[in-house]
Structures are given as structure tokens and as C-alpha cells.
Scaffold this motif. Structure first.
Motif, PDB file in Angstrom:
ATOM      1  N   ASP A 259       0.807  -1.219   0.000  1.00  0.00           N
ATOM      2  CA  ASP A 259       0.000   0.000   0.000  1.00  0.00           C
ATOM      3  C   ASP A 259       0.841   1.270   0.000  1.00  0.00           C
ATOM      4  OD1 ASP A 259      -2.375  -1.430   0.040  1.00  0.00           O
ATOM      5  OD2 ASP A 259      -2.477  -1.458   2.234  1.00  0.00           O
ATOM      6  N   TYR A 260       2.161   1.135  -0.029  1.00  0.00           N
ATOM      7  CA  TYR A 260       3.051   2.301   0.021  1.00  0.00           C
ATOM      8  C   TYR A 260       2.844   3.208  -1.185  1.00  0.00           C
ATOM      9  CZ  TYR A 260       7.426   4.991  -0.279  1.00  0.00           C
ATOM     10  OH  TYR A 260       8.360   5.991  -0.389  1.00  0.00           O
ATOM     11  N   ARG A 261       2.727   4.503  -0.920  1.00  0.00           N
ATOM     12  CA  ARG A 261       2.583   5.494  -1.977  1.00  0.00           C
ATOM     13  C   ARG A 261       3.740   6.479  -1.862  1.00  0.00           C
ATOM     14  NH1 ARG A 261      -0.131   1.979  -2.983  1.00  0.00           N
ATOM     15  NH2 ARG A 261      -2.377   1.867  -3.417  1.00  0.00           N
ATOM     16  N   HIS A 263       4.473   9.178  -3.547  1.00  0.00           N
ATOM     17  CA  HIS A 263       4.227  10.592  -3.850  1.00  0.00           C
ATOM     18  C   HIS A 263       2.815  10.983  -3.411  1.00  0.00           C
ATOM     19  CE1 HIS A 263       7.908  10.620  -6.181  1.00  0.00           C
ATOM     20  NE2 HIS A 263       7.480   9.555  -6.833  1.00  0.00           N
ATOM     21  N   TYR A 264       2.681  12.224  -2.982  1.00  0.00           N
ATOM     22  CA  TYR A 264       1.406  12.766  -2.529  1.00  0.00           C
ATOM     23  C   TYR A 264       0.893  13.685  -3.632  1.00  0.00           C
ATOM     24  CZ  TYR A 264      -1.915  15.284   0.517  1.00  0.00           C
ATOM     25  OH  TYR A 264      -3.040  15.846   1.077  1.00  0.00           O
ATOM     26  N   GLU A 270      -7.043  10.473  -4.299  1.00  0.00           N
ATOM     27  CA  GLU A 270      -5.650  10.023  -4.412  1.00  0.00           C
ATOM     28  C   GLU A 270      -4.795  10.578  -3.266  1.00  0.00           C
ATOM     29  OE1 GLU A 270      -7.553   9.775  -8.369  1.00  0.00           O
ATOM     30  OE2 GLU A 270      -7.384  11.378  -6.859  1.00  0.00           O
ATOM     31  N   SER A 274      -3.389   8.415   0.093  1.00  0.00           N
ATOM     32  CA  SER A 274      -1.953   8.199   0.284  1.00  0.00           C
ATOM     33  C   SER A 274      -1.399   8.921   1.505  1.00  0.00           C
ATOM     34  CB  SER A 274      -1.185   8.683  -0.952  1.00  0.00           C
ATOM     35  OG  SER A 274      -1.238  10.101  -1.075  1.00  0.00           O
ATOM     36  N   GLN A 277       0.115   6.698   3.938  1.00  0.00           N
ATOM     37  CA  GLN A 277       0.591   5.470   3.293  1.00  0.00           C
ATOM     38  C   GLN A 277       1.946   5.677   2.630  1.00  0.00           C
ATOM     39  OE1 GLN A 277      -1.203   3.341   4.606  1.00  0.00           O
ATOM     40  NE2 GLN A 277      -2.846   2.626   3.267  1.00  0.00           N
ATOM     41  N   ASP A 326       7.086  14.097   0.227  1.00  0.00           N
ATOM     42  CA  ASP A 326       7.017  12.819  -0.478  1.00  0.00           C
ATOM     43  C   ASP A 326       7.883  11.783   0.217  1.00  0.00           C
ATOM     44  OD1 ASP A 326       5.254  13.560  -2.452  1.00  0.00           O
ATOM     45  OD2 ASP A 326       6.795  13.986  -3.951  1.00  0.00           O
TER      46      ASP A 326
END
Length: 364
Positions: A259-261, A263-264, A270, A274, A277, A326
């Protein structure tokens, strides 16, 4: 009364953010009278052992959907009394602090209450977000964390020990708080993972124990009263350093998680999806530095963790610290460009570590 704006330009005053930011914004800057006024302001809004999560628009009811604001409130009082030695005001507020503990034992809103079997706090109901990882889009709670979150129980143990200390200071019975703290310490050992990978993020959730590698475990080391033995503290700092640490803070989720994101970006779904996450949170850097000092005892090395913030002061909001960045390099600033707890936790950690450095130099 007085409060703290959580972040510019998008946030108002939040109970959790105010209490986390209070020591750094007021006590580290020598303004203990402002701290006192803020703490007494929030005392007026304590209800059923809880503090409001945020103050809504005029005429709307207060929102108490937070499992940690009241526990951070107890910690903020500890910091204030330590800095000011103001026993007179402590006498005034002590009954409110007692009520906070009593309601957490008996049970408060949103399923918040102590499990009598292990002394740990459980919290959460479907559709609610109660911890600082509180992103919600429509009916979607991104990280519900229903069960027994690790940082809530680190704060709970810390609060019970603070109350025992306060009771002694005021000539009140301290044994009930000390005995309950001992029970919580024993129960907290359930968070320790048998594989040596730090602490579980949540115990006894709907799907069992959650081993997700998040930075929430750092509070079990950074807070004054830690329920962990020295070896486990070292493991927690090592895991957070390996999985979460960046120049400007700790990632909210380890990069190896599905589930790692990194960039925000994007629209509301979206971004909020995130939010916890993967993005880096600056307020956690101060707690990591304090935890590292507790484990290794090197104030100068721990303080050096805060040095990159000097460069960040020119990155987004000039002279201040951003809400998030980020998770992926080069860690571009995102969110509010001026966030109270990001500023405050760096200031508080810097000052505490500077004081420890000077004490070390004087003792040599």
C-alpha cells in the motif's frame, strides 16, 4: 481562550495537534504563561474524559473523535509543570486529569476503553478515524486501526505514570495509578514481535494483530515513560531507522508494503488515500531523535538528526516546516507549508538535546 492553529493555510485548531505542539511552541521558547492559558482553555472543553478533536464552525457541535488528544493533554501538563513548577495550577486541573483516566478505564466514546484483561486501551468503531492517522474520504476510513493501537497504549502508559507522579506531588494517593501502570506495562509486552521486527502496529483488530511497519512504535521509546526494556527500545529505533527514517522525518508506511505510496499527488481521493501510506511527517523527526538519544545516550548525534531541517526552512514555507513531504527522494514538500507540530517537535527535541549536551560538557 487560546489555542494553536494546526497548519497554514488549511487547518484550524485541533485538540491533538495543539497538545503535541504545545511544548515546542511555548515551553521551548520560554513562554510558559501561554502554555498555561492554552491548557486551561482546553480544560473547559474536557467531556467524558476526552478533548475535542477540532473546533467546528460557530453553532456546530464539538467533535470528540480522537483517541489520543486527552492522553497528549496529560503529557502537555507534565511538560508545563516541569518547565514552570506551577503546582497551584496543577491543583486546579488535577480533578480533570483524574476524570480523563477514570473515563478511559470505564469506557468513553467510540469504543475507547481499557481492556481489563491486559490493561491496554482499545479504540475504534467502523466508519470512524480516531488516531492521528485519520484520513477519511466520504465513508472510506483509509487506516481505521480498530483495536489497540501501539502509540495510544504508549501514551496510556505514559499518562498513568505522570498521574502517579502528580498525585505524589499533591499529596494524593498515587498507588492506583502506579499499579495500573504496572499492569499496562505487562500487557504492552504483547506488542513485541517474536521475529525481532519491532512492535505490532495494532493488537486485537478485526483481522487480528497488524504487523504493518509504521512509525507509531517510536513513541514507546521517545515518551518519558517507556514500557519497553532497553534491548527492545534499541530494536524499535533500529527498525524505524531502517524502514521509516528520511532526512526530514519518518515515513508513515515502509516502502516495502504493497500500500506504500511514494508521492502525494492527484485529486482528493488520491491524496487522502496516500496521506498516511508513505509520505514523510516532519513532526516525527523530533521523536525519533529523542528516542535515539534514549537508546544510545549521544545527545550530539541525536541532535544531528535535526540538522537537515535547517535547509528545509528555505524549501516551501520560508522559515517554517512543512506538514508532509514525499516518501520518495528528493522528498518534495507537500501539504500545508507551515505545520505547528512539525515546527514544535523539532524545536522541543533540539532544545532538550542541547540541554543534555551542555550538561554532559559541564560534567566532564
Amino acid at each position: 481562550g487560546e489555542s494553536v492553529i494546526a497548519g497554514y493555510p488549511w487547518f484550524g485548531d485541533w485538540g491533538r495537534d495543539t497538545m503535541i505542539a504545545l511544548p515546542g511552541l511555548t515551553l521551548a521558547t520560554g513562554r510558559s504563561e501561554i502554555a498555561r492559558r492554552i491548557l486551561l482553555t482546553f480544560a473547559r472543553f474536557a467531556d467524558r474524559g476526552m478533548l475535542p478533536n477540532l473546533f467546528p464552525a460557530a453553532g456546530e457541535p464539538l467533535a470528540y473523535n480522537t483517541a489520543d488528544a486527552a492522553l497528549w493533554y496529560v503529557e502537555a501538563w507534565r511538560a508545563y509543570v516541569e518547565a514552570s513548577n506551577d503546582a497551584e495550577t496543577l491543583v486546579q486541573v488535577f480533578p480533570i486529569l483524574q476524570e480523563i483516566i477514570a473515563w478511559h478505564v470505564a469506557g468513553a466514546r467510540y469504543g475507547i476503553g481499557m481492556d481489563p484483561n491486559d490493561g491496554l486501551l482499545r479504540a475504534g468503531e467502523p466508519g470512524t478515524q480516531l488516531t492521528w492517522m485519520d484520513a477519511k474520504v466520504g465513508d472510506w476510513v483509509v487506516t481505521p486501526r480498530i483495536g489497540k493501537p501501539v502509540e495510544i497504549n504508549a501514551l496510556w502508559y505514559n499518562a498513568l505514570n505522570i498521574m502517579a507522579d502528580f498525585a505524589k506531588r499533591l499529596g494524593q494517593p498515587s498507588a492506583p495509578y502506579a499499579e495500573l501502570a504496572a499492569k499496562v506495562r505487562q500487557g504492552f509486552q504483547r506488542f513485541i514481535r517474536s521475529d525481532g521486527a519491532g512492535l505490532f502496529d495494532v493488537l486485537d483488530g478485526p483481522a487480528g494483530d497488524d504487523p504493518t511497519s509504521r512509525p507509531n512504535q517510536i513513541f514507546a521509546v521517545s515518551l518519558l515513560h517507556s514500557p519497553l526494556d532497553p534491548e527492545t527500545r534499541q530494536t524499535v529505533v533500529r527498525i524505524c531507522g531502517r524502514e521509516s527514517l528520511t532526512s526530514y522525518g519518518l515515513r508513515s508506511l515502509a516502502p516495502g508494503h504493497p500500500d506504500y505510496r511514494p508521492h502525494y499527488l492527484g485529486g482528493v481521493w488520491e491524496r487522502d488515500g496516500s496521506y498516511h501510506q508513505g509520505p514523510v511527517w516532519g513532526w516525527l523527526l523530533g521523536h525519533y531523535a529523542l528516542a535515539e538519544y534514549r537508546v544510545y545516550g549521544d545527545a550530539a548525534a541525536a541532535q544531528a538528526r535535526l540538522q537537515p531541517i535547517r535547509d528545509h526552512l528555505l524549501d516551501a514555507g520560508l522559515g517554517t516546516v512543512s506538514e508532509i513531504l514525499d516518501g520518495a527522494a528528493p522528498h518534495i514538500p507537500r501539504g500545508a507549508p507551515a505545520q505547528a507540530w512539525s515546527v514544535a517537535c523539532v524545536l522541543e527535541a533540539w532544545q532538550r538535546l542541547e540541554r543534555l549536551k551542555r550538561q554532559y560538557c559541564l560534567s566532564r
